[in-house]
Design a protein around this motif. Structure first.
Motif, PDB file in Angstrom:
ATOM      1  N   UNK A 100      51.769  66.741  69.043  1.00  0.00           N
ATOM      2  CA  UNK A 100      51.783  66.301  67.651  1.00  0.00           C
ATOM      3  C   UNK A 100      52.513  64.961  67.516  1.00  0.00           C
ATOM      4  N   UNK A 101      53.635  64.828  68.190  1.00  0.00           N
ATOM      5  CA  UNK A 101      54.379  63.560  68.155  1.00  0.00           C
ATOM      6  C   UNK A 101      53.500  62.416  68.649  1.00  0.00           C
ATOM      7  N   UNK A 102      52.811  62.667  69.747  1.00  0.00           N
ATOM      8  CA  UNK A 102      51.936  61.637  70.302  1.00  0.00           C
ATOM      9  C   UNK A 102      50.878  61.224  69.269  1.00  0.00           C
ATOM     10  N   UNK A 103      50.297  62.236  68.607  1.00  0.00           N
ATOM     11  CA  UNK A 103      49.248  61.953  67.613  1.00  0.00           C
ATOM     12  C   UNK A 103      49.809  61.185  66.417  1.00  0.00           C
ATOM     13  N   UNK A 104      50.978  61.591  65.974  1.00  0.00           N
ATOM     14  CA  UNK A 104      51.568  60.918  64.810  1.00  0.00           C
ATOM     15  C   UNK A 104      51.992  59.496  65.163  1.00  0.00           C
ATOM     16  N   UNK A 105      52.564  59.313  66.348  1.00  0.00           N
ATOM     17  CA  UNK A 105      52.953  57.948  66.750  1.00  0.00           C
ATOM     18  C   UNK A 105      51.735  57.042  66.868  1.00  0.00           C
ATOM     19  N   UNK A 106      50.588  57.648  67.212  1.00  0.00           N
ATOM     20  CA  UNK A 106      49.362  56.846  67.320  1.00  0.00           C
ATOM     21  C   UNK A 106      48.939  56.302  65.955  1.00  0.00           C
ATOM     22  N   UNK A 107      49.371  56.967  64.888  1.00  0.00           N
ATOM     23  CA  UNK A 107      49.027  56.507  63.534  1.00  0.00           C
ATOM     24  C   UNK A 107      49.993  55.443  63.011  1.00  0.00           C
ATOM     25  N   UNK A 108      51.067  55.228  63.747  1.00  0.00           N
ATOM     26  CA  UNK A 108      52.079  54.246  63.315  1.00  0.00           C
ATOM     27  C   UNK A 108      51.739  52.885  63.926  1.00  0.00           C
ATOM     28  N   UNK A 109      51.493  51.879  63.093  1.00  0.00           N
ATOM     29  CA  UNK A 109      51.128  50.572  63.650  1.00  0.00           C
ATOM     30  C   UNK A 109      52.193  50.019  64.602  1.00  0.00           C
ATOM     31  N   UNK A 110      51.737  49.231  65.563  1.00  0.00           N
ATOM     32  CA  UNK A 110      52.614  48.735  66.625  1.00  0.00           C
ATOM     33  C   UNK A 110      53.833  47.960  66.139  1.00  0.00           C
ATOM     34  N   UNK A 111      53.697  47.278  65.021  1.00  0.00           N
ATOM     35  CA  UNK A 111      54.831  46.440  64.595  1.00  0.00           C
ATOM     36  C   UNK A 111      56.073  47.260  64.249  1.00  0.00           C
ATOM     37  N   UNK A 112      55.884  48.574  64.027  1.00  0.00           N
ATOM     38  CA  UNK A 112      57.049  49.435  63.783  1.00  0.00           C
ATOM     39  C   UNK A 112      57.652  49.934  65.094  1.00  0.00           C
ATOM     40  N   UNK A 113      56.924  49.727  66.181  1.00  0.00           N
ATOM     41  CA  UNK A 113      57.366  50.279  67.463  1.00  0.00           C
ATOM     42  C   UNK A 113      58.059  49.258  68.345  1.00  0.00           C
ATOM     43  N   UNK A 114      57.930  47.979  68.004  1.00  0.00           N
ATOM     44  CA  UNK A 114      58.556  46.991  68.887  1.00  0.00           C
ATOM     45  C   UNK A 114      60.074  47.121  68.799  1.00  0.00           C
ATOM     46  N   UNK A 115      60.763  46.681  69.889  1.00  0.00           N
ATOM     47  CA  UNK A 115      62.213  46.868  69.963  1.00  0.00           C
ATOM     48  C   UNK A 115      62.981  45.803  69.180  1.00  0.00           C
ATOM     49  N   UNK A 116      62.457  44.602  69.149  1.00  0.00           N
ATOM     50  CA  UNK A 116      63.160  43.504  68.483  1.00  0.00           C
ATOM     51  C   UNK A 116      62.685  43.392  67.046  1.00  0.00           C
ATOM     52  N   UNK A 117      63.617  43.465  66.102  1.00  0.00           N
ATOM     53  CA  UNK A 117      63.282  43.314  64.682  1.00  0.00           C
ATOM     54  C   UNK A 117      61.981  44.003  64.284  1.00  0.00           C
ATOM     55  N   UNK A 118      61.931  45.286  64.433  1.00  0.00           N
ATOM     56  CA  UNK A 118      60.696  45.987  64.052  1.00  0.00           C
ATOM     57  C   UNK A 118      60.459  45.857  62.541  1.00  0.00           C
ATOM     58  N   UNK A 119      59.212  45.961  62.162  1.00  0.00           N
ATOM     59  CA  UNK A 119      58.829  45.937  60.754  1.00  0.00           C
ATOM     60  C   UNK A 119      59.507  47.128  60.053  1.00  0.00           C
ATOM     61  N   UNK A 120      59.869  46.911  58.795  1.00  0.00           N
ATOM     62  CA  UNK A 120      60.586  47.970  58.065  1.00  0.00           C
ATOM     63  C   UNK A 120      59.615  48.838  57.278  1.00  0.00           C
ATOM     64  N   UNK A 121      59.630  50.121  57.589  1.00  0.00           N
ATOM     65  CA  UNK A 121      58.787  51.099  56.906  1.00  0.00           C
ATOM     66  C   UNK A 121      59.400  51.354  55.536  1.00  0.00           C
ATOM     67  N   UNK A 122      58.637  51.132  54.491  1.00  0.00           N
ATOM     68  CA  UNK A 122      59.209  51.115  53.139  1.00  0.00           C
ATOM     69  C   UNK A 122      59.448  52.511  52.567  1.00  0.00           C
ATOM     70  N   UNK A 123      60.397  52.547  51.647  1.00  0.00           N
ATOM     71  CA  UNK A 123      60.617  53.743  50.846  1.00  0.00           C
ATOM     72  C   UNK A 123      60.415  53.378  49.382  1.00  0.00           C
ATOM     73  N   UNK A 124      59.739  54.254  48.636  1.00  0.00           N
ATOM     74  CA  UNK A 124      59.591  54.038  47.199  1.00  0.00           C
ATOM     75  C   UNK A 124      59.949  55.318  46.460  1.00  0.00           C
ATOM     76  N   UNK A 125      60.264  55.173  45.196  1.00  0.00           N
ATOM     77  CA  UNK A 125      60.555  56.354  44.379  1.00  0.00           C
ATOM     78  C   UNK A 125      59.485  56.482  43.304  1.00  0.00           C
ATOM     79  N   UNK A 126      59.195  57.711  42.904  1.00  0.00           N
ATOM     80  CA  UNK A 126      58.334  57.904  41.732  1.00  0.00           C
ATOM     81  C   UNK A 126      59.146  57.517  40.495  1.00  0.00           C
TER      82      UNK A 126
END
Lengths: 466, 466
Positions: A424-450
């Motif tokens: 399951x982890x492998x499958x879910x990580x496959x859905x996460x774009x690469x820019x969140x996986x790089x080690x240097x300054x990875x892209x920030x996955x946003x949080x929003x509130x209703x």
């Protein structure tokens, strides 16, 4: 090995529980488990430890020894009687174990009698913080290693018995096997192991050591070639033995390099093995490996087939801990908040749901939206602090991440094996774009509130302003 | 909680043992346990974990489940029968638990049947490496804290069940009490605990929360004052409650600061408490403390009486692990050596004794000399590598550090409580001059070899030269 009694807790949980017992023993509280930073300066986190927590909570109780001990610590007889009969009967909603998660939004929510949910805080944080730290480390090492084989060899440098769950979490993050026998046995992991330097030193002669080993353990035989001199002694002796194995119809699986410049030695070793017609013999490398060293070895095209990873994996080096916390969000149906000078550290009130946004192609869009538990299909996400920023959510598919996993102290989901969680982890990580996986300054996955949650939070902040 | 079976090991110990079983089942081996670097860049290390190892080894065996599991892993029936009856029957000499130790000289030596001493390697390294790491961290925090009270609060961020032995090791290094109930119960440590933010949040009103707590837990009552605003809300409310306690004949023990600038807040808090006639109320501080922060707080004369230390203590941050190793030094009475490109990493052959040099005043002189086990009163120590350097030892009192602690699998020393070991550590650290205790560039505690050991090592190095 997870023989955990209810006294696996901080003393203050019990002193608080005694006050609750005397003043409001029927109160219902909701706590959120979340963390504040992705470990390792990374762009994501792999959530692990849920199955253990469910198992622990279903069986949690104070032993007779625990009660005898607590009798000496100013606890009253009636409260001790309560502890004697203590069971966790709360309800838990949680992100699925193995999912990819991010900071400052609930991963797991516990609802129940305030004494029960307070007493379990310590064990819950202890088990989830650590396994999440290690599963995330493992996933980073897997990211660097590509499709090469990874072996956990860390038990001897692990934090004592913490090594047991480290092996489990490492498997969830993508490590293929472990040297840790008891963990392999209990969690149905692949076990692997070869030989130590001491084995070779116990012989006068390296060649004889290899010969004995290959005769008696011909299956999965990996010879350690750096005891005296990798290229001048270990490798020639291994080749001699590989040829002898061929003559017997066996095949040497590999040679292991455990010191020196691994890129250089792997290239030389590959060349020499191939020249000897031993293209099938694999190269195993170990020695203080982590995601950065493995990335560098791969970039240098070091012909290594299998990486053995130890200390850095099972201790989550250089991060000592995941900063997971457990905060009260509701008390007897009343929303609660924990203030801070820093708005980022203000907790989110009420029972909540977390929605993950998926784009047209089914990939993670890069935003989770937190709403009240009663909400569905949130139409707009608001920035948690900047009132000028918002995003229309009409075009996203929304996935509700928090699902009920325990009700009234009984698990409501089926048990999952570590292998299933890892998949399951492998499958879910496959859905996460690469820019969140790089080690240097990875892209920030946003949080929003209703809008509903944000106005609830802002109302409570104002109420407590001094 | 230390329910450790013999399968708490690396698989390769068993694959090697099977080869020994088939080729040389009666062989006797000697292994040394030592480490290569003091943790934290420090000048010394506190050795911890020996009592646990003796207890584990006296009881170590494979369970029926272990054997069933191993049957599926290519082990032969005869060898499995051996494992079924496996017991550790070896002999161990060791430095006393709690003593101050240094790199690259034996801390502990194991002698016994080669299969037994190989199989126990993993658990021995796992338990000793971790506890030694944490006891050393604790001793550094104690060094900074002077005679102030130190509390371990780390369980929630510890490496899962590793937190159990972390609390034990912390006590050996000089921490006064722990929040960890099960560790306090099992190791007879002092337990302490107060209240969390959630306790206060569960009330509409901070004052009422303090009142309820103080009435029900008047002994050792510490009020957490930073939930809403330390100086404007928490402290005034705590003072109100302290006065109410006085009227009932009770006394508030303290207030706890858990966020903000601890030096500033502690000074303000002390001033306000004193003005209110509450000179006796203590100030407890917590929040990411370590030896450096505590040193700085003390240098700023922050009037803090009690420090609560968590993550940094129980994880040994920033060091992930002690680099302890277990190396073969003798095989069937024949000296053995592990070579390395780096002469510092060449192991010391044969059974050995370590002598500590004491000066006229009984203080540690700053040198341990390693000789053969048969030697006594070494007259001259030689530099391990530089043949121009030596030191005459006639004027020193010599202490033999390695003493027999287990024979034929049975402990030969009396059990020591953690409190006794902690006292010993304190006494031994008092003999170590301050220049070895400073954090920045500490003085290096020397190692020397006896002439006999050095010539033995040099002979073996020559024998293996390529």
């Amino acid at each position: 090995m997870l023989d955990i009694s209810a006294s696996y807790t901080d003393l203050y949980q019990l002193t608080m529980a005694q006050v609750y017992f005397k003043t409001k023993p029927k109160s219902i509280a909701v706590f959120d488990y979340y963390f504040r930073h992705n470990p390792y300066g990374g762009g994501y986190t792999v959530f692990a430890g849920l199955e253990n927590i469910l198992e622990i909570l279903e069986n949690l109780h104070f032993t007779t020894d625990d009660i005898t001990y607590l009798e000496k610590h100013n606890f009253e007889a009636e409260f001790l009687e309560y502890l004697r009969n203590f069971r966790f009967r709360g309800t838990i909603t949680s992100v699925a174990e193995g999912d990819v998660v991010f900071p400052n939004r609930p991963i797991l929510q516990v609802e129940g009698n305030i004494m029960e949910v307070q007493i379990i805080e310590t064990v819950l944080l202890n088990i989830l913080n650590f396994q999440t730290l290690i599963a995330t480390k493992a996933s980073r090492i897997r990211h660097s290693a590509g499709n090469k084989i990874l072996i956990d060899m860390g038990l001897r440098r692990a934090h004592a018995t913490g090594g047991y769950l480290a092996a489990r979490a490492a498997a969830i993050g993508g490590v293929n096997s472990t040297s840790n026998v008891i963990a392999a046995e209990d969690f149905k992991l692949n076990a692997s192991g070869t030989m130590a330097h001491s084995f070779i030193q116990s012989y006068k002669d390296e060649l004889q050591a290899f010969r004995d080993f290959a005769k008696i353990r011909p299956k999965n035989c990996v010879l350690l070639v750096d005891t005296y001199n990798t290229l001048k002694s270990g490798l020639p002796n291994a080749i001699t033995v590989a040829k002898e194995m061929e003559a017997r119809g066996d095949r040497l699986l590999g040679v292991r390099l455990d010191s020196g410049d691994l890129a250089y030695l792997a290239k030389q070793t590959r060349k020499i093995l191939d020249k000897s017609g031993l293209e099938y013999v694999k190269i195993v490398a170990s020695n203080q490996l982590d995601e950065y060293v493995i990335k560098s070895l791969n970039e240098q095209k070091a012909p290594i087939d299998i990486y053995g990873v130890g200390t850095n994996l099972v201790t989550g080096k250089p991060d000592a801990a995941l900063d997971g916390v457990y905060k009260l969000s509701e008390y007897n149906n009343d929303a609660r908040i924990k203030l801070s000078e820093n708005i980022i550290k203000v907790s989110l009130p009420s029972k909540k749901q977390v929605f993950r946004m998926l784009d047209d192609s089914g990939m993670f869009y890069g935003a989770d939206v937190v709403g009240l538990a009663s909400e569905e299909n949130i139409s707009q996400m608001l920035h948690p602090f900047d009132s000028n920023k918002s995003l229309n959510l009409q075009n996203f598919k929304q996935e509700a991440l928090l699902q009920k996993v325990m009700q009234n102290g009984k698990r409501t989901i089926e048990e999952k094996t570590v292998a299933e969680i890892a998949k399951y982890t492998e499958a879910r990580l496959a859905l996460l774009p690469d820019e969140y996986k790089r080690f240097q300054n990875p892209h920030i996955y946003k949080i929003g509130l209703s809008a509903n949650l944000k106005s609830e939070r802002d109302r409570l902040v104002k109420e407590h302003k001094f």
